[in-house]
Motif scaffolding. Sequence first.
Motif, PDB file in Angstrom:
ATOM      1  N   ARG A  11       0.831  -1.202   0.000  1.00 50.32           N
ATOM      2  CA  ARG A  11       0.000   0.000   0.000  1.00 50.32           C
ATOM      3  C   ARG A  11       0.861   1.246   0.000  1.00 50.32           C
ATOM      4  NH1 ARG A  11      -4.309   0.579   4.734  1.00 50.32           N
ATOM      5  NH2 ARG A  11      -5.046  -1.326   3.697  1.00 50.32           N
ATOM      6  N   GLY A  12       1.934   1.245   0.806  1.00 49.64           N
ATOM      7  CA  GLY A  12       2.822   2.399   0.846  1.00 49.64           C
ATOM      8  C   GLY A  12       3.520   2.631  -0.482  1.00 49.64           C
ATOM      9  N   ARG A  13       3.955   1.536  -1.137  1.00 47.19           N
ATOM     10  CA  ARG A  13       4.594   1.684  -2.444  1.00 47.19           C
ATOM     11  C   ARG A  13       3.600   2.192  -3.494  1.00 47.19           C
ATOM     12  NH1 ARG A  13       6.669  -3.498  -0.818  1.00 47.19           N
ATOM     13  NH2 ARG A  13       8.830  -3.328  -0.108  1.00 47.19           N
ATOM     14  N   SER A  14       2.369   1.745  -3.371  1.00 44.43           N
ATOM     15  CA  SER A  14       1.348   2.217  -4.300  1.00 44.43           C
ATOM     16  C   SER A  14       1.096   3.712  -4.132  1.00 44.43           C
ATOM     17  CB  SER A  14       0.044   1.439  -4.089  1.00 44.43           C
ATOM     18  OG  SER A  14       0.232   0.055  -4.335  1.00 44.43           O
ATOM     19  N   PHE A  15       1.074   4.170  -2.876  1.00 39.89           N
ATOM     20  CA  PHE A  15       0.902   5.605  -2.620  1.00 39.89           C
ATOM     21  C   PHE A  15       2.067   6.387  -3.232  1.00 39.89           C
ATOM     22  CE2 PHE A  15      -2.661   4.920  -0.031  1.00 39.89           C
ATOM     23  CZ  PHE A  15      -3.164   6.121   0.423  1.00 39.89           C
ATOM     24  N   LEU A  16       3.288   5.871  -3.019  1.00 42.42           N
ATOM     25  CA  LEU A  16       4.459   6.572  -3.531  1.00 42.42           C
ATOM     26  C   LEU A  16       4.440   6.628  -5.056  1.00 42.42           C
ATOM     27  CD1 LEU A  16       6.911   7.927  -2.219  1.00 42.42           C
ATOM     28  CD2 LEU A  16       8.173   5.796  -2.583  1.00 42.42           C
ATOM     29  N   ALA A  17       4.089   5.507  -5.689  1.00 44.95           N
ATOM     30  CA  ALA A  17       4.022   5.481  -7.152  1.00 44.95           C
ATOM     31  C   ALA A  17       2.914   6.400  -7.664  1.00 44.95           C
ATOM     32  CB  ALA A  17       3.791   4.050  -7.627  1.00 44.95           C
ATOM     33  N   SER A  18       1.796   6.426  -6.978  1.00 42.58           N
ATOM     34  CA  SER A  18       0.695   7.297  -7.394  1.00 42.58           C
ATOM     35  C   SER A  18       1.084   8.772  -7.271  1.00 42.58           C
ATOM     36  CB  SER A  18      -0.547   7.013  -6.550  1.00 42.58           C
ATOM     37  OG  SER A  18      -0.969   5.679  -6.704  1.00 42.58           O
ATOM     38  N   GLY A  19       1.805   9.100  -6.205  1.00 48.24           N
ATOM     39  CA  GLY A  19       2.242  10.486  -6.025  1.00 48.24           C
ATOM     40  C   GLY A  19       3.196  10.923  -7.113  1.00 48.24           C
ATOM     41  N   ALA A  21       3.377   9.659 -10.121  1.00 52.98           N
ATOM     42  CA  ALA A  21       2.589   9.788 -11.355  1.00 52.98           C
ATOM     43  C   ALA A  21       1.801  11.097 -11.366  1.00 52.98           C
ATOM     44  CB  ALA A  21       1.652   8.592 -11.474  1.00 52.98           C
ATOM     45  N   ALA A  22       1.251  11.484 -10.210  1.00 57.25           N
ATOM     46  CA  ALA A  22       0.496  12.742 -10.133  1.00 57.25           C
ATOM     47  C   ALA A  22       1.410  13.943 -10.385  1.00 57.25           C
ATOM     48  CB  ALA A  22      -0.178  12.851  -8.769  1.00 57.25           C
ATOM     49  N   LEU A  23       2.655  13.875  -9.865  1.00 56.20           N
ATOM     50  CA  LEU A  23       3.594  14.983 -10.104  1.00 56.20           C
ATOM     51  C   LEU A  23       3.946  15.084 -11.582  1.00 56.20           C
ATOM     52  CD1 LEU A  23       6.094  14.697  -7.094  1.00 56.20           C
ATOM     53  CD2 LEU A  23       4.305  16.404  -7.444  1.00 56.20           C
ATOM     54  N   LEU A  24       4.181  13.989 -12.237  1.00 55.08           N
ATOM     55  CA  LEU A  24       4.509  14.020 -13.658  1.00 55.08           C
ATOM     56  C   LEU A  24       3.356  14.561 -14.486  1.00 55.08           C
ATOM     57  CD1 LEU A  24       6.375  10.581 -14.024  1.00 55.08           C
ATOM     58  CD2 LEU A  24       7.375  12.869 -13.967  1.00 55.08           C
ATOM     59  N   CYS A  25       2.164  14.131 -14.134  1.00 55.68           N
ATOM     60  CA  CYS A  25       0.996  14.639 -14.865  1.00 55.68           C
ATOM     61  C   CYS A  25       0.793  16.129 -14.625  1.00 55.68           C
ATOM     62  CB  CYS A  25      -0.251  13.872 -14.447  1.00 55.68           C
ATOM     63  SG  CYS A  25      -0.284  12.158 -15.011  1.00 55.68           S
ATOM     64  N   ALA A  26       1.074  16.588 -13.396  1.00 54.95           N
ATOM     65  CA  ALA A  26       0.909  18.006 -13.081  1.00 54.95           C
ATOM     66  C   ALA A  26       1.883  18.849 -13.886  1.00 54.95           C
ATOM     67  CB  ALA A  26       1.117  18.220 -11.587  1.00 54.95           C
ATOM     68  N   PHE A  27       3.147  18.359 -13.986  1.00 50.92           N
ATOM     69  CA  PHE A  27       4.116  19.111 -14.781  1.00 50.92           C
ATOM     70  C   PHE A  27       3.758  19.064 -16.278  1.00 50.92           C
ATOM     71  CE2 PHE A  27       7.055  18.407 -11.098  1.00 50.92           C
ATOM     72  CZ  PHE A  27       7.313  19.750 -10.853  1.00 50.92           C
ATOM     73  N   PHE A  28       3.265  17.930 -16.745  1.00 54.88           N
ATOM     74  CA  PHE A  28       2.973  17.783 -18.173  1.00 54.88           C
ATOM     75  C   PHE A  28       1.756  18.611 -18.590  1.00 54.88           C
ATOM     76  CE2 PHE A  28       1.064  15.565 -21.814  1.00 54.88           C
ATOM     77  CZ  PHE A  28       2.155  15.540 -22.664  1.00 54.88           C
ATOM     78  N   PHE A  29       0.712  18.623 -17.714  1.00 52.47           N
ATOM     79  CA  PHE A  29      -0.512  19.338 -18.061  1.00 52.47           C
ATOM     80  C   PHE A  29      -0.584  20.726 -17.431  1.00 52.47           C
ATOM     81  CE2 PHE A  29      -1.838  14.834 -18.415  1.00 52.47           C
ATOM     82  CZ  PHE A  29      -2.195  14.829 -19.749  1.00 52.47           C
ATOM     83  N   VAL A  37      -1.819  17.644  -4.859  1.00 52.30           N
ATOM     84  CA  VAL A  37      -2.265  16.290  -4.510  1.00 52.30           C
ATOM     85  C   VAL A  37      -1.102  15.307  -4.576  1.00 52.30           C
ATOM     86  CG1 VAL A  37      -3.743  14.375  -5.224  1.00 52.30           C
ATOM     87  CG2 VAL A  37      -4.638  16.705  -5.259  1.00 52.30           C
ATOM     88  N   GLY A  38      -0.263  15.435  -5.621  1.00 47.83           N
ATOM     89  CA  GLY A  38       0.881  14.544  -5.750  1.00 47.83           C
ATOM     90  C   GLY A  38       1.853  14.676  -4.595  1.00 47.83           C
ATOM     91  N   VAL A  39       2.122  15.924  -4.206  1.00 49.62           N
ATOM     92  CA  VAL A  39       3.022  16.151  -3.065  1.00 49.62           C
ATOM     93  C   VAL A  39       2.457  15.531  -1.801  1.00 49.62           C
ATOM     94  CG1 VAL A  39       4.035  17.927  -1.571  1.00 49.62           C
ATOM     95  CG2 VAL A  39       4.053  18.222  -4.059  1.00 49.62           C
ATOM     96  N   LEU A  40       1.140  15.690  -1.563  1.00 53.96           N
ATOM     97  CA  LEU A  40       0.507  15.127  -0.368  1.00 53.96           C
ATOM     98  C   LEU A  40       0.593  13.595  -0.369  1.00 53.96           C
ATOM     99  CD1 LEU A  40      -1.171  15.453   2.214  1.00 53.96           C
ATOM    100  CD2 LEU A  40      -3.225  15.450   0.774  1.00 53.96           C
ATOM    101  N   ILE A  41       0.334  13.000  -1.528  1.00 52.39           N
ATOM    102  CA  ILE A  41       0.359  11.530  -1.603  1.00 52.39           C
ATOM    103  C   ILE A  41       1.764  10.999  -1.361  1.00 52.39           C
ATOM    104  CG2 ILE A  41       0.003   9.582  -3.146  1.00 52.39           C
ATOM    105  CD1 ILE A  41      -2.251  11.103  -4.453  1.00 52.39           C
ATOM    106  N   ILE A  42       2.787  11.694  -1.892  1.00 49.87           N
ATOM    107  CA  ILE A  42       4.167  11.257  -1.669  1.00 49.87           C
ATOM    108  C   ILE A  42       4.593  11.476  -0.223  1.00 49.87           C
ATOM    109  CG2 ILE A  42       6.580  11.772  -2.247  1.00 49.87           C
ATOM    110  CD1 ILE A  42       5.722  12.291  -5.089  1.00 49.87           C
ATOM    111  N   ALA A  43       4.154  12.605   0.358  1.00 49.06           N
ATOM    112  CA  ALA A  43       4.576  12.947   1.720  1.00 49.06           C
ATOM    113  C   ALA A  43       4.036  11.973   2.752  1.00 49.06           C
ATOM    114  CB  ALA A  43       4.142  14.365   2.059  1.00 49.06           C
ATOM    115  N   LEU A  44       2.842  11.435   2.509  1.00 47.40           N
ATOM    116  CA  LEU A  44       2.215  10.571   3.512  1.00 47.40           C
ATOM    117  C   LEU A  44       3.042   9.315   3.800  1.00 47.40           C
ATOM    118  CD1 LEU A  44      -0.254  10.505   5.322  1.00 47.40           C
ATOM    119  CD2 LEU A  44      -1.471   9.260   3.543  1.00 47.40           C
TER     120      LEU A  44
END
Length: 420
Positions: A11-19, A21-29, A37-44
Amino acid sequence: MTAGLRALTPRGRSFLASGVAALLCAFFFGEHDLLRVGVLIIALPLLAAMVVARTRYRLGCARRLSPTRVAVGNEATVTLRLENVTRLPTGLLLIEDALQYALGARPRFVLDRVEPRGVREIDYKVRSDLRGRFAIGPLSVRITDPFGLVELTRSFTITDTLVVTPVVEALPRVPLSGEWAGGGESRTRSVAVAGDDDVAPREYRHGDDLRRVHWRSTARYGELMVRREEQQWQSRGALLLDTRRHAHRGEGPRSSFETAVSAAASIGVHLAREGLGLRLVTDLGPQHLPDDGGALLDALAVVRESAARSLEMGVGALRQGGGDGLIVAVLGALDETDARALARLRHGGVTAVAVLLDVATWRPGALDGDEETVRNAEAVLAAAGWRVVRLPAGVPLAAVWPQAGRSQVTAPGPITGGAA
């Protein structure tokens, strides 16, 4: 921190991977909200890993088994005592005790919180359908965060041993004879043997039973005299267990070998409780044991089938030991050579009992020679004066054990086996 990252759960690795991915999408779009949201998911998971890695709980663990020795199929209770020896409360603790496969699945428990200096006790049951000595432990404690993102495992080193002994049957009382030998510190003769006139008396001591006052010696010496303690007599015997793999049939707990081990345990405990000084011998030679049933059961708990082809070493150990007034042999399939070697052990006042397993009944028709082998061995032993007890598959030893009894006079008297 590195240890905490290695302890990330799926679960923790999934959160880290999701965060990520969210950061990459934020920079791309160019989505600033998605960046937050990406920062929060990675920080947790990173914060959870840091907190768990810095946790320095000091836990004390003790384990108690009750009882420490059980028969096959019976249960033992394991009590775990976990103590928080720090001044800080613990978080969520996942407790797992290591067990060998024969004792069942590993027990797992969850402790939500243990207060400072707090103690928790946990009980669970174990049982085994196999004989043996089984290690219990070590205990492992998994520390996790409330979200289940990080899990850190810490283990204790202490282990305990549970001894699972063969099943012991209560046997009926039958007259058996053994060679009697004096035991204990007292070497004076028994009143029953020497007679009242030959008793060696001593002076009266405070606390002596007045019924032991020897009035004739009292009158002779002018002071109160009492009879000495009677000598404690102990009969000596030997128990032979045939562990040869080729002499037994069947597999697992219902095999003839396991039946033989259980029969040896039943007979050994049965005779030891009646005061017989028993020694254990197998086809591999003598087993050095104290003269008590507990040590015998411990030895039989771990006995295994041997690759020996004959009873030569076992017969030699019985012959060299000497002084056995009673020999009980629990045997599998015998050839004529081994039967004759055993037959020669029966001489003079030696009482010999052979519990001969009817191995043909464990695998009917598997080996055509089994029935003939049993009959030939029985005939050879019986001709030499052995008392032969045949034990078929599925028949309790207690049902056929009375065949081992026969009136026989030995000095100073017969030893009789009582119910275990």
